[in-house]
Design a protein around this motif. Structure first.
Motif, short mmCIF file in Angstrom:
data_model
loop_
_atom_site.label_atom_id
_atom_site.label_comp_id
_atom_site.label_asym_id
_atom_site.label_seq_id
_atom_site.Cartn_x
_atom_site.Cartn_y
_atom_site.Cartn_z
N ARG A 122 0.84 -1.20 0.00
CA ARG A 122 0.00 0.00 0.00
C ARG A 122 0.87 1.24 0.00
NH1 ARG A 122 -5.54 -1.17 -0.68
NH2 ARG A 122 -5.60 -3.42 -0.40
N LEU A 123 0.39 2.27 -0.69
CA LEU A 123 1.16 3.51 -0.82
C LEU A 123 0.88 4.49 0.32
CD1 LEU A 123 0.85 4.06 -4.67
CD2 LEU A 123 2.72 3.00 -3.40
N LEU A 124 -0.34 4.51 0.81
CA LEU A 124 -0.70 5.45 1.86
C LEU A 124 -0.39 4.88 3.23
CD1 LEU A 124 -4.18 6.64 0.47
CD2 LEU A 124 -1.95 7.75 0.21
N LYS A 125 0.14 5.72 4.11
CA LYS A 125 0.51 5.28 5.46
C LYS A 125 -0.69 4.71 6.21
CE LYS A 125 4.45 8.32 6.24
NZ LYS A 125 5.00 9.39 7.07
N ASP A 126 -1.85 5.33 6.06
CA ASP A 126 -3.04 4.83 6.75
C ASP A 126 -3.42 3.44 6.27
OD1 ASP A 126 -3.19 7.12 8.25
OD2 ASP A 126 -4.86 8.01 7.14
N ASP A 127 -3.29 3.19 4.97
CA ASP A 127 -3.58 1.87 4.43
C ASP A 127 -2.59 0.84 4.97
OD1 ASP A 127 -5.74 2.71 2.95
OD2 ASP A 127 -4.64 2.84 1.06
N LYS A 128 -1.31 1.21 4.97
CA LYS A 128 -0.29 0.30 5.51
C LYS A 128 -0.61 -0.05 6.96
CE LYS A 128 3.81 1.73 2.89
NZ LYS A 128 4.23 0.50 2.25
N ALA A 129 -0.88 0.98 7.74
CA ALA A 129 -1.15 0.78 9.17
C ALA A 129 -2.35 -0.12 9.38
CB ALA A 129 -1.35 2.13 9.85
N ARG A 130 -3.38 0.04 8.56
CA ARG A 130 -4.59 -0.77 8.68
C ARG A 130 -4.27 -2.26 8.49
NH1 ARG A 130 -8.04 -1.90 4.46
NH2 ARG A 130 -9.86 -3.04 5.13
N PHE A 131 -3.53 -2.58 7.45
CA PHE A 131 -3.19 -3.98 7.18
C PHE A 131 -2.23 -4.54 8.23
CE2 PHE A 131 -5.08 -3.05 3.13
CZ PHE A 131 -5.73 -4.24 2.83
N PHE A 132 -1.32 -3.72 8.71
CA PHE A 132 -0.41 -4.17 9.77
C PHE A 132 -1.19 -4.43 11.05
CE2 PHE A 132 3.44 -1.87 7.66
CZ PHE A 132 3.48 -2.84 6.67
N GLN A 133 -2.21 -3.61 11.32
CA GLN A 133 -3.05 -3.83 12.49
C GLN A 133 -3.86 -5.12 12.34
OE1 GLN A 133 -3.24 -2.17 15.49
NE2 GLN A 133 -4.47 -3.96 16.01
N ILE A 134 -4.36 -5.39 11.15
CA ILE A 134 -5.10 -6.64 10.90
C ILE A 134 -4.18 -7.83 11.13
CG2 ILE A 134 -6.21 -8.04 9.11
CD1 ILE A 134 -7.27 -5.35 7.93
N SER A 135 -2.93 -7.71 10.70
CA SER A 135 -1.96 -8.78 10.90
C SER A 135 -1.76 -9.04 12.39
CB SER A 135 -0.63 -8.41 10.25
OG SER A 135 0.32 -9.41 10.43
N TYR A 136 -1.61 -7.98 13.17
CA TYR A 136 -1.44 -8.12 14.61
C TYR A 136 -2.69 -8.74 15.24
CZ TYR A 136 -0.67 -7.05 19.51
OH TYR A 136 -0.54 -7.16 20.86
N SER A 137 -3.85 -8.32 14.78
CA SER A 137 -5.11 -8.88 15.30
C SER A 137 -5.20 -10.37 15.00
CB SER A 137 -6.30 -8.14 14.69
OG SER A 137 -6.30 -6.79 15.08
N SER A 138 -4.74 -10.78 13.83
CA SER A 138 -4.72 -12.21 13.50
C SER A 138 -3.78 -12.97 14.42
CB SER A 138 -4.30 -12.42 12.04
OG SER A 138 -5.29 -11.91 11.18
N LEU A 139 -2.65 -12.35 14.75
CA LEU A 139 -1.71 -12.97 15.69
C LEU A 139 -2.40 -13.19 17.04
CD1 LEU A 139 1.08 -13.98 16.56
CD2 LEU A 139 1.68 -11.59 17.01
#
Length: 93
Positions: A58-75
């Motif tokens: 993702r190019l936008l920081k907010d988009d990146k952060a959203r997917f990284f947060q989803i990854s952490y939530s999956s963990l």
């Protein structure tokens, strides 16, 4: 040598190793859990590196952060499911 940018992420590399360990640990679960807890744990584990890879693209920081947060939530989902597996006697500490 890396083909994709996300492959350079140490967290992505570690999450791949985590998925492999999850598959090995869940291989010994009771057969009746194959389509239940085993499937749920494995899908959540695979979601971790998948969302890291998608977020990194993702190019936008907010988009990146959203997917990284989803990854952490999956963990956290996997951690919870492993605690339940411990409670049920499918794994040990």
């Amino acid at each position: 040598m890396y083909t994709f940018a996300f492959e350079k992420l140490e967290v992505w590399q570690l999450s791949r190793q985590f998925v492999a360990k999850i598959y090995k640990v869940t291989a010994d679960f009771p057969d009746e859990e194959k389509f239940g807890l085993v499937s749920q744990i494995r899908r959540a584990a695979v979601s971790i590196p998948s969302n890291l890879a998608e977020g990194n693209a993702r190019l936008l920081k907010d988009d990146k952060a959203r997917f990284f947060q989803i990854s952490y939530s999956s963990l956290m989902e996997v951690v919870n499911q492993l605690i339940i597996s411990l409670d049920l006697g499918f794994i040990n500490e």
